[in-house]
Scaffold this motif. Structure first.
Motif, PDB file in Angstrom:
ATOM      1  N   MET A   1       0.817  -1.218   0.000  1.00 30.96           N
ATOM      2  CA  MET A   1       0.000   0.000   0.000  1.00 30.96           C
ATOM      3  C   MET A   1       0.848   1.263   0.000  1.00 30.96           C
ATOM      4  O   MET A   1       0.527   2.241  -0.641  1.00 30.96           O
ATOM      5  N   ALA A   2       1.969   1.231   0.716  1.00 36.64           N
ATOM      6  CA  ALA A   2       2.816   2.414   0.808  1.00 36.64           C
ATOM      7  C   ALA A   2       3.324   2.840  -0.561  1.00 36.64           C
ATOM      8  O   ALA A   2       3.479   4.025  -0.846  1.00 36.64           O
ATOM      9  N   SER A   3       3.582   1.866  -1.448  1.00 33.52           N
ATOM     10  CA  SER A   3       4.094   2.198  -2.779  1.00 33.52           C
ATOM     11  C   SER A   3       3.063   2.988  -3.584  1.00 33.52           C
ATOM     12  O   SER A   3       3.418   3.877  -4.367  1.00 33.52           O
ATOM     13  N   LYS A   4       1.778   2.690  -3.377  1.00 30.25           N
ATOM     14  CA  LYS A   4       0.732   3.409  -4.101  1.00 30.25           C
ATOM     15  C   LYS A   4       0.670   4.875  -3.683  1.00 30.25           C
ATOM     16  O   LYS A   4       0.598   5.774  -4.521  1.00 30.25           O
ATOM     17  N   ILE A   5       0.683   5.131  -2.389  1.00 24.80           N
ATOM     18  CA  ILE A   5       0.569   6.505  -1.920  1.00 24.80           C
ATOM     19  C   ILE A   5       1.823   7.292  -2.262  1.00 24.80           C
ATOM     20  O   ILE A   5       1.771   8.498  -2.550  1.00 24.80           O
ATOM     21  N   THR A  20     -11.776  11.921  -4.011  1.00 22.10           N
ATOM     22  CA  THR A  20     -12.015  10.476  -4.076  1.00 22.10           C
ATOM     23  C   THR A  20     -12.014   9.984  -5.507  1.00 22.10           C
ATOM     24  O   THR A  20     -11.390   8.963  -5.826  1.00 22.10           O
ATOM     25  N   SER A  21     -12.708  10.700  -6.392  1.00 22.49           N
ATOM     26  CA  SER A  21     -12.812  10.246  -7.788  1.00 22.49           C
ATOM     27  C   SER A  21     -11.456  10.246  -8.471  1.00 22.49           C
ATOM     28  O   SER A  21     -11.140   9.329  -9.246  1.00 22.49           O
ATOM     29  N   TRP A  22     -10.616  11.249  -8.186  1.00 19.96           N
ATOM     30  CA  TRP A  22      -9.286  11.299  -8.801  1.00 19.96           C
ATOM     31  C   TRP A  22      -8.423  10.167  -8.277  1.00 19.96           C
ATOM     32  O   TRP A  22      -7.712   9.506  -9.049  1.00 19.96           O
ATOM     33  N   LEU A  23      -8.474   9.916  -6.964  1.00 19.44           N
ATOM     34  CA  LEU A  23      -7.700   8.819  -6.390  1.00 19.44           C
ATOM     35  C   LEU A  23      -8.124   7.477  -6.987  1.00 19.44           C
ATOM     36  O   LEU A  23      -7.281   6.610  -7.254  1.00 19.44           O
ATOM     37  N   GLU A  24      -9.419   7.296  -7.211  1.00 17.53           N
ATOM     38  CA  GLU A  24      -9.898   6.054  -7.828  1.00 17.53           C
ATOM     39  C   GLU A  24      -9.335   5.902  -9.234  1.00 17.53           C
ATOM     40  O   GLU A  24      -8.985   4.791  -9.651  1.00 17.53           O
ATOM     41  N   ARG A  30     -11.791   3.198  -2.715  1.00 12.35           N
ATOM     42  CA  ARG A  30     -12.307   3.916  -1.544  1.00 12.35           C
ATOM     43  C   ARG A  30     -11.916   3.205  -0.250  1.00 12.35           C
ATOM     44  O   ARG A  30     -11.651   3.841   0.768  1.00 12.35           O
ATOM     45  N   THR A  31     -11.873   1.879  -0.309  1.00 15.94           N
ATOM     46  CA  THR A  31     -11.438   1.121   0.869  1.00 15.94           C
ATOM     47  C   THR A  31      -9.999   1.461   1.215  1.00 15.94           C
ATOM     48  O   THR A  31      -9.658   1.697   2.390  1.00 15.94           O
ATOM     49  N   GLU A  32      -9.152   1.530   0.206  1.00 11.65           N
ATOM     50  CA  GLU A  32      -7.748   1.868   0.433  1.00 11.65           C
ATOM     51  C   GLU A  32      -7.603   3.308   0.925  1.00 11.65           C
ATOM     52  O   GLU A  32      -6.742   3.599   1.768  1.00 11.65           O
ATOM     53  N   GLN A  33      -8.452   4.188   0.427  1.00  8.08           N
ATOM     54  CA  GLN A  33      -8.400   5.577   0.887  1.00  8.08           C
ATOM     55  C   GLN A  33      -8.667   5.649   2.392  1.00  8.08           C
ATOM     56  O   GLN A  33      -7.994   6.374   3.130  1.00  8.08           O
ATOM     57  N   GLY A  34      -9.648   4.883   2.849  1.00  3.45           N
ATOM     58  CA  GLY A  34      -9.940   4.832   4.278  1.00  3.45           C
ATOM     59  C   GLY A  34      -8.770   4.274   5.072  1.00  3.45           C
ATOM     60  O   GLY A  34      -8.482   4.728   6.186  1.00  3.45           O
ATOM     61  N   GLN A  35      -8.085   3.302   4.496  1.00  3.01           N
ATOM     62  CA  GLN A  35      -6.934   2.718   5.168  1.00  3.01           C
ATOM     63  C   GLN A  35      -5.792   3.737   5.292  1.00  3.01           C
ATOM     64  O   GLN A  35      -5.091   3.777   6.307  1.00  3.01           O
ATOM     65  N   TYR A  36      -5.630   4.560   4.256  1.00  6.09           N
ATOM     66  CA  TYR A  36      -4.589   5.593   4.304  1.00  6.09           C
ATOM     67  C   TYR A  36      -4.907   6.647   5.371  1.00  6.09           C
ATOM     68  O   TYR A  36      -3.997   7.208   5.992  1.00  6.09           O
ATOM     69  N   VAL A  37      -6.188   6.899   5.589  1.00  7.74           N
ATOM     70  CA  VAL A  37      -6.575   7.827   6.661  1.00  7.74           C
ATOM     71  C   VAL A  37      -6.217   7.226   8.012  1.00  7.74           C
ATOM     72  O   VAL A  37      -5.614   7.882   8.877  1.00  7.74           O
ATOM     73  N   ARG A  38      -6.557   5.952   8.205  1.00  6.64           N
ATOM     74  CA  ARG A  38      -6.297   5.296   9.488  1.00  6.64           C
ATOM     75  C   ARG A  38      -4.798   5.119   9.756  1.00  6.64           C
ATOM     76  O   ARG A  38      -4.358   5.149  10.922  1.00  6.64           O
ATOM     77  N   SER A  39      -4.023   4.965   8.698  1.00  6.36           N
ATOM     78  CA  SER A  39      -2.580   4.763   8.881  1.00  6.36           C
ATOM     79  C   SER A  39      -1.809   6.077   8.960  1.00  6.36           C
ATOM     80  O   SER A  39      -0.593   6.063   9.172  1.00  6.36           O
ATOM     81  N   GLY A  40      -2.510   7.207   8.810  1.00  7.67           N
ATOM     82  CA  GLY A  40      -1.864   8.496   9.015  1.00  7.67           C
ATOM     83  C   GLY A  40      -1.284   9.166   7.777  1.00  7.67           C
ATOM     84  O   GLY A  40      -0.654  10.220   7.884  1.00  7.67           O
TER      85      GLY A  40
END
Length: 252
Positions: A1-5, A20-24, A30-40
């Motif tokens: 996941m870190a490589s994507k961000i 959200t739409s651009w990230l998709e 959207r699930t990964e976006q939420g994970q990036y929020v939780r991981s800081g």
């Protein structure tokens, strides 16, 4: 996941916003976006809008991002544009204001109007000027901003006066604009539908006695009929059929 961000960081300016739409479209669900929020990695600025945790975006950063990610033709206008171009002597009292012009029928998103930015947001959608004439792009702190040219910006100040600007303050600004391009000024005046703007601009340019005034082509500029009053009990300028504040009429 870190490589994507990290890939996203390389693709976009870290100070901007991420929708959200651009990230998709970049392959981040959207699930990964939420994970990036939780991981800081990301903070949620509004529903469907994020920014990198370590960089709070300014209003101009957000505008640049929205233009590049969604193709929304917002632009910085009036005195805000003049400040971007380096005319920083005009400093409004209180919180700095950002005058933004949006295309007709394409208002700023609700989250952008409601967020507590570093500047007070003033949104306008006038039908007075001709499309992209006089609109330019400026690189600022690594961001690309759509901005009114100085020639267009000073006319926008006149359009928004006296609600947002005193006419005397607009004259002080115009008096300092000694290098306006006469060809662009001529085109803007010819395509401007506001009699108010055209009369006040030509009057002020004449009063300031700018060299570029003598090169203007006013053959296609119509000033309309009837008197326009901008100050109750003000001074009448017969040549341009305007009534203006006494301090402006008597300024030398």
């Amino acid at each position: 996941m870190a490589s994507k961000i990290k890939s996203i960081i390389q693709q976009t300016d870290y100070r901007g916003v991420l929708t959200t739409s651009w990230l998709e479209r970049q392959g981040i669900s959207r699930t990964e976006q939420g994970q990036y929020v939780r991981s800081g990695w990301l903070d949620r600025l509004a529903s469907g809008v994020y920014h990198f945790t370590y960089a709070k975006p300014s209003l101009f950063d957000a505008l640049s991002s929205m233009d590049s990610q969604a193709g929304l033709n917002y632009r910085i206008a009036a005195s805000s544009a003049l400040e971007v171009h380096g005319y920083t002597h005009y400093v409004p009292l209180g919180q700095p204001q950002a005058h933004i012009i949006t295309p007709v029928g394409a208002k700023l998103p609700g989250w952008m109007r409601e967020y507590d930015w570093d500047m007070a947001l003033r949104e306008h959608s006038p039908k007075v000027f001709d499309g992209s004439l006089g609109v330019t792009s400026v690189e600022r702190n690594g961001m690309t901003l759509r901005v009114s040219s100085p020639e267009l910006a000073i006319m926008e100040c006149l359009l928004f006066a006296p609600e947002h600007y005193r006419l005397m303050d607009v004259f002080y600004l115009l008096e300092s604009l000694t290098t306006l391009r006469s060809s662009l000024v001529s085109q803007l005046l010819a395509h401007c539908s506001s009699v108010k703007v055209k009369r006040l601009f030509v009057y002020m340019a004449e009063k300031a006695n700018h060299a570029w005034l003598r090169r203007l082509d006013l053959s296609h500029v119509t000033l309309g009929s009837g008197v326009r009053s901008f100050e109750k009990g003000g001074v009448s300028i017969a040549k341009y059929k305007i009534v203006i504040p006494k301090e402006l009429a008597e300024y030398e």
